[in-house]
Scaffold this active site. Structure first.
Site, PDB file in Angstrom:
ATOM      1  N   ASP A   1      -3.714   3.172  14.225  1.00 15.31           N
ATOM      2  CA  ASP A   1      -2.923   3.771  13.163  1.00 15.31           C
ATOM      3  C   ASP A   1      -3.470   5.156  12.874  1.00 15.31           C
ATOM      4  O   ASP A   1      -4.294   5.681  13.629  1.00 15.31           O
ATOM      5  CB  ASP A   1      -2.875   2.874  11.921  1.00 15.31           C
TER       6      ASP A   1
ATOM      7  N   ARG B   1       0.844  -1.194   0.000  1.00 16.34           N
ATOM      8  CA  ARG B   1       0.000   0.000   0.000  1.00 16.34           C
ATOM      9  C   ARG B   1       0.881   1.247   0.000  1.00 16.34           C
ATOM     10  O   ARG B   1       1.506   1.571   1.004  1.00 16.34           O
ATOM     11  CB  ARG B   1      -0.931   0.009   1.214  1.00 16.34           C
TER      12      ARG B   1
END
Length: 529
Positions: free
Chosen positions: A442, A159
């Site tokens: 996150d 990603r």
């Protein structure tokens, strides 16, 4: 030829990722596509102005023929057919080894939300993946424990960062390069041929997209990159995270733009909630309850995931479920028992809804998620054949943000302040995946935390306990939470762990007059200095 400046500090092993040829490739991508990237970001601003002026979310009339067409995406390679359990995490060497060895079908190596974007992390992560693909990676911990790859490892997906970010460590013609093009370009140039020679390929996850035009830009980057390396169009495969509310209205169109390169869509639940708040920030009376109450079964979240599964399977594309962020306790079995029950319930719902796989954040959750999907899939690698024709989702279903019985509590305010400050401090220290209260936090959860505080302050909300949520109230809680951390950790540890910087950044973005689009943009400026 382009003027390339590398401002990040070199370290041992970085030459493997930062060859002159690789840097020239990234610079070429920048020259070809950065103007379009910046124009699309300006379009996001235009869309927000329209929403602020009273415009409503709706399915695009100009792309009705795409939604009504009978097209499907191109098939994926064999090593992407079975994705029943995917593990995600940052790209440090130990994490890469453990994730590839975890027993999951796929490891999504993350340069985005779970990675603090220091130059050492970004380039070091490229080196980790370079070595892992060639099975030359190892790691020795300070404890003396050694880590190496097992014979049977997960399929690797990567990603890159979103279109809105830049990489300050590399400048091209005196401009910072797009972080998306930097992450993608280095990985693709350095590893595509090697991956293909080993029976796999260059596979990606694409974050934060807000329109099919942004997907079209990625597709054009893919076509151009494959042509430059002499690879067939369609060699690259990419799964798009549907983690913004504008993208939820363009799922068909996003798949269509990437149809030669598509590996489906993923329900990025935390960023989706953040996007709902961000895009509705000026809506009169709009205020969501505590984030813990916005679960996947509330109506607007249910509509979003049901539509995702139906849309993907109609196009023969993968529909991937969301993250199980629980981190098992090594000392409290009761915490584990309760959390595993919630994870099981969540994964059983996803499998029953038709998802082809799901995400976990910790290797201990891989067997649980795999077993649940095994029961539904049996011998089939996926359930794309389950088309879900009974699903019918309207624009109203996606935009009726009612959470029955939802409340805003002091505990919810305190959780947002506490977790955001702890996470931001971790991020500033260079760790972007932080285990806080047995959850892997996150950047997405930090974004929810600060955006909810902003929303509650600006909507004039009060807690169920009767306290008006004002800047003074938020600062009072921030004082209390940082004082608690200072006592628990000790003054020396607290003072060296960047908590004061984190608290200042949090209140800056949570209490600003105007809503900052991304927490990470001012956070990047702090890292750069």
């Amino acid at each position: 030829m382009h003027d390339i400046q590398i401002l990040g500090q070199n370290a041992s092993g970085f030459d493997a990722a930062l060859s002159q040829a690789a840097l020239d490739f990234v610079a070429d991508l920048h020259a070809q596509f950065d103007g379009r990237r910046r124009a699309l970001l300006a379009s996001r601003d235009d869309r927000q102005k329209a929403l602020d002026g009273g415009a409503a979310f709706e399915f695009l009339s100009e792309t009705a023929d795409v939604r009504n067409g009978s097209w499907v995406v191109r098939p994926v390679p064999e090593d992407l057919l079975d994705r029943r359990c995917e593990i995600t995490g940052p790209t440090d060497r130990k994490m890469v080894i453990n994730a590839l060895n975890s027993g999951a079908k796929v490891f999504m190596a993350d340069f985005e939300d779970s990675n603090s974007p220091t130059w050492a992390n970004m380039v070091g992560g490229q080196v980790s993946l370079f070595d892992a693909i060639r099975r030359e990676i190892d790691f020795a911990a300070d404890t003396g424990k050694s880590y190496a790859l097992s014979p049977d490892i997960a399929t690797l997906m990567v990603r890159p960062r979103g279109w809105h970010l830049t990489e300050s460590g590399m400048r091209v013609d005196d401009q910072p390069v797009s972080a998306s093009l930097f992450d993608f370009g280095l990985y693709f140039f350095n590893n595509a041929a090697e991956l293909l020679s080993r029976g796999s390929g260059p596979y990606f996850y694409l974050p934060k997209l807000e329109s099919h035009l942004e997907a079209r830009l990625w597709n054009d980057v893919f076509v151009y990159s494959q042509e430059q390396l002499g690879l067939d169009v369609g060699t690259i495969k990419a799964t798009v995270l549907i983690e913004t509310i504008p993208a939820a209205f363009e799922m068909d169109e996003i798949l269509y733009e990437l149809r030669d390169h598509s590996a489906g869509l993923n329900a990025g639940r935390w960023d989706y909630i953040f996007s709902v708040i961000k895009r509705n920030r000026t809506t009169e009376g709009f205020a969501l309850p505590d984030r813990g109450q916005i679960i996947m079964t509330v109506p607007f979240m249910r509509s979003y995931t049901e539509l995702l599964v139906q849309t993907c399977h109609k196009r023969d594309a993968f529909a991937m479920g969301g993250m199980a962020a629980f981190i098992p306790s090594r000392s409290d079995e009761e915490i584990n028992r309760l959390a595993f029950a919630k994870v099981s319930e969540d994964k059983m719902r996803e499998a029953a809804d038709g998802c082809d796989g799901t995400w976990v954040a910790h290797p201990d959750l891989v067997p649980l998620a795999t077993e649940i999907f095994d029961e539904v899939l049996g011998d089939s690698p996926n359930q794309i054949s389950r088309k879900r024709p009974e699903v019918s989702v309207s624009a109203e279903d996606l935009t009726t943000f009612v959470v029955e019985g939802g409340t805003i509590t002091e505990g919810g305010v305190r959780q947002n302040v506490d977790v955001a400050i702890q996470y931001i401090a971790s991020w500033l220290r260079g760790t972007g995946a932080a285990a806080i209260y047995n959850l892997m936090e996150d950047a997405a959860t930090a974004e929810i935390s600060r955006s909810q505080i902003w929303q509650w302050v600006h909507s004039g909300s009060s807690t169920a306990e009767g306290d008006r949520i004002t800047p003074a109230y938020v600062n009072k809680i921030a004082d209390e939470e940082t004082d608690r951390l200072r006592v628990e950790l000790g003054h020396d540890v607290y003072d060296g762990a960047r908590f004061e910087e984190a608290r200042n950044l949090f209140t800056e973005v949570a209490l600003a007059d105007d809503f900052p689009d991304f927490l990470t943009i001012p956070a990047y400026e702090i890292l750069e200095h």
